[in-house]
Design a protein around this motif. Structure first.
Motif, PDB file in Angstrom:
ATOM      1  N   GLY A   1       0.808  -1.211   0.000  1.00  0.00           N
ATOM      2  CA  GLY A   1       0.000   0.000   0.000  1.00  0.00           C
ATOM      3  C   GLY A   1       0.842   1.262   0.000  1.00  0.00           C
ATOM      4  N   GLY A   2       0.194   2.388  -0.281  1.00  0.00           N
ATOM      5  CA  GLY A   2       0.924   3.638  -0.382  1.00  0.00           C
ATOM      6  C   GLY A   2       1.851   3.645  -1.580  1.00  0.00           C
ATOM      7  N   TRP A   3       1.457   2.930  -2.653  1.00  0.00           N
ATOM      8  CA  TRP A   3       2.263   2.873  -3.868  1.00  0.00           C
ATOM      9  C   TRP A   3       2.375   4.263  -4.481  1.00  0.00           C
ATOM     10  N   LEU A   4       3.520   4.554  -5.090  1.00  0.00           N
ATOM     11  CA  LEU A   4       3.713   5.884  -5.673  1.00  0.00           C
ATOM     12  C   LEU A   4       2.646   6.208  -6.711  1.00  0.00           C
ATOM     13  N   GLN A   5       2.101   5.168  -7.364  1.00  0.00           N
ATOM     14  CA  GLN A   5       1.107   5.365  -8.413  1.00  0.00           C
ATOM     15  C   GLN A   5      -0.323   5.366  -7.895  1.00  0.00           C
ATOM     16  N   SER A   6      -0.508   5.238  -6.562  1.00  0.00           N
ATOM     17  CA  SER A   6      -1.864   5.038  -6.065  1.00  0.00           C
ATOM     18  C   SER A   6      -2.564   6.302  -5.598  1.00  0.00           C
ATOM     19  N   SER A   7      -1.799   7.310  -5.174  1.00  0.00           N
ATOM     20  CA  SER A   7      -2.417   8.491  -4.582  1.00  0.00           C
ATOM     21  C   SER A   7      -1.409   9.641  -4.636  1.00  0.00           C
ATOM     22  N   PRO A   8      -1.859  10.878  -4.681  1.00  0.00           N
ATOM     23  CA  PRO A   8      -0.917  11.990  -4.780  1.00  0.00           C
ATOM     24  C   PRO A   8      -0.059  12.149  -3.522  1.00  0.00           C
ATOM     25  N   VAL A   9       1.179  12.556  -3.734  1.00  0.00           N
ATOM     26  CA  VAL A   9       2.135  12.740  -2.641  1.00  0.00           C
ATOM     27  C   VAL A   9       1.712  13.916  -1.759  1.00  0.00           C
TER      28      VAL A   9
END
Length: 580
Positions: free
Chosen positions: A410-418
């Motif tokens: 989870g918290g993949w770079l592609q999953s949600s904005p930083v």
């Protein structure tokens, strides 16, 4: 049989993981006097930096461990819960019938930090600053830009540039070295707070407080509640996480669920994760003679696949952070009846059972029109056989006999904005909830999603034997079962079992957005005997043959015959085991 590398053997310590830097970090901790718990935590934080497309600080981690002093298996639950505002009414008001696979609307409380710190506090020996030091070093200096990371970033570059500018600032423009100085600063701040405390335990508590009630929680809440950017639904949505959501959550220690199989006791998480589906498969398989069938024969593969279909059908009907009839699901009468559903031909229906006489209810598959977007859900296996990334895994055993199996994700770079002030993004595990009332995995506030994350532990003849696991989403408790059966029925060693041709079913609904299913379809590596593939097709399986080294990313450590042993996956040229 041919193996890609040796099974490691020694008596000091072993670490196996999905990235060589994490394995080397864990081993360095053991070499400097740390125990398996210290080593696993240090390796876990390095994985967040070295495999940011597979896990991150905003994700979660379930852990199974053996404490040699207590002589028992414990489960550490580092899986965060849904926000207080996460109601069915809220999602219905947005016109959604499925939770988006990316973006802020799918976030749960980031539980990985709490899970790692709980294990370090209760079972570890090192100060937090020491276990964070390698991750800080790599975040500041950078790690090799692996082709899989570069490919992931390339797939979402347009999304970042058009919709998620903070992610563009963090992940675009790197060369062959990937650094994250903002994340390094966040972890350095936490390490300094811990070092300023009077004791090791007080330092861990201070850092945890800063994360869930201090500057990290404040940044998470502000970004979540004040930002509204595009997600995989095609719409623009803000998040739901608040400071109170983070402050009210904490990691927990639980008893494992277990099942005895041919002299072995397998331990898994509770049904808030999919772990018990491993045990259900064993309960069904216990009534078949896999030894007589022959390892990887058509009879063998057919039986394993058909039992997986039945067990995963029960997962869909019965699992969740709810009152689940586990005793009935694992009971002898129930499985004897269910076993009769395994016929000579491939089953085409999703057939949950009626444990204790209860009537099963399956969720309605969504009909939502979704935006085609890279990074959606948890990409595991491409139709071309490529493993595109999804989760990490780490196993450790030390000279004192302590053992750890952990599956951070989870918290993949592609999953949600930083979140720009922190250097990481939130997770999207809430996509595993159904937006439908009355199911164990229905969306509701303050509960854990029915995660696919599934570390494994096994005892043999009552003694601690094996810590193992794999990334892979819904495939985790198929690939891990295949590995375990290869040891028990195939007579293979750890590395041989990892290297053996792998297979799995696509029959049941995916746990990830957009929740599709492919009834009757199974994937096999092309190294499986073509005659076996032909026979499986004759029996009605829709067999899709993928690349020769495309399925599974297993790693394992063991205590066996007076030695410590380890092995790791060659697929993807990334996982490694180390030890002496």
């Amino acid at each position: 049989m041919f193996t890609t590398r040796p099974e490691l053997s020694g008596d000091f310590g072993m670490v196996a993981s999905t990235h060589w830097l994490a394995s080397a970090t864990g081993m360095s901790v053991l070499e400097r006097g740390g125990n398996a718990f210290d080593a696993a935590v240090a390796a876990g934080f390095v994985l967040q930096v070295a495999e940011p497309h597979l896990n991150g600080p905003g994700g979660e981690v379930p852990i199974l461990l053996w404490d040699a002093r207590e002589e028992r298996v414990s489960v550490v639950c580092g899986q965060g819960v849904t926000p207080a505002a996460a109601t069915l009414e809220h999602y219905a008001g947005l016109g959604l019938d499925v939770v988006p696979g990316t973006g802020l609307l799918a976030a749960t409380v980031p539980g990985a930090f709490g899970g790692w710190l709980l294990m370090l506090e209760r079972w570890g020996t090192w100060p937090l600053a020491d276990v964070l030091a390698p991750a800080i070093f790599y975040a500041e200096r950078g790690v090799p830009m692996l082709p899989r990371i570069a490919d992931t970033i390339a797939r979402v570059e347009r999304l970042f540039r058009d919709d998620w500018p903070t992610s563009a600032a963090t992940w675009l423009g790197h060369g062959d070295r990937l650094a994250n100085p903002v994340l390094a600063r966040t972890y350095r701040d936490l390490a300094e707070r811990a070092s300023a405390a009077a004791t090791r335990e007080a330092g861990i508590a201070a850092a945890r407080d800063a994360w869930y009630r201090g500057f990290v929680a404040e940044a998470v809440a502000e970004f979540s509640l004040k930002t509204a950017w595009r997600d995989s639904s095609g719409g623009v949505h803000g998040g739901l996480l608040s400071g109170d959501d983070l402050a009210s959550w904490e990691a927990s220690v639980e008893e494992p669920l277990t099942f005895g199989y041919r002299g072995h006791t397998v331990c898994k998480t509770g049904p808030w994760g999919q772990g018990p589906v491993f045990l259900q498969q064993l309960a069904l398989l216990d009534g078949f003679d896999l030894d007589a069938a022959g390892f990887l024969s058509a009879d063998y593969v057919h039986t394993v696949i058909e039992c997986a279909k039945l067990a995963f059908a029960d997962r869909e009907a019965w699992y969740g952070d709810a009152d689940v009839p586990v005793d009935d699901l694992l009971g002898l009468p129930y499985n004897a009846e269910r076993r009769g559903l395994v016929g000579e031909s491939a089953g085409r229906e999703l057939r949950p059972g009626s444990p204790g006489g209860r009537s099963p209810r399956l969720p309605r598959l969504p009909g939502a029109r979704v935006r085609a977007q890279a990074g959606t859900g948890e990409p595991t296996v491409g139709r071309d056989g490529s493993v595109r990334g999804d989760t990490c895994h780490v196993d450790v055993v030390d000279q004192w006999g302590n053992m750890v199996s952990a599956t951070p994700s989870g918290g993949w770079l592609q999953s949600s904005p930083v979140i720009p002030s922190l250097g990481f993004c939130l997770g999207t595990r809430a996509q595993m909830f159904w937006l439908e009332e009355g199911l164990p995995a229905s969306m509701r506030p303050g509960v854990r999603p029915r995660t696919t994350l599934s570390p494994s532990f096994a005892l043999r003849d009552g003694a601690p034997w094996l810590a193992f696991g794999t990334p892979g989403g819904d495939q985790q408790d198929q690939w891990s079962v295949n590995f375990f059966l290869a040891l028990v029925h195939g007579g293979l060693n750890l590395q041989e079992a990892i290297d053996a041709p792998m297979f799995h079913s696509e029959h049941f609904p995916s746990s990830f957005f957009p929740r599709t299913a492919r009834p009757g379809v199974m994937h096999v590596e092309e190294r499986l005997d073509p005659a076996v593939v032909a026979e499986l097709r004759r029996r009605g399986h829709e067999v899709e043959v993928l690349g020769p080294w495309s399925l599974g990313r297993l790693s394992a450590v063991a205590r066996d015959g007076g030695f410590l042993k380890a092995a790791a996956n060659p697929r993807g040229a990334q996982g490694y085991a180390v030890g002496r």
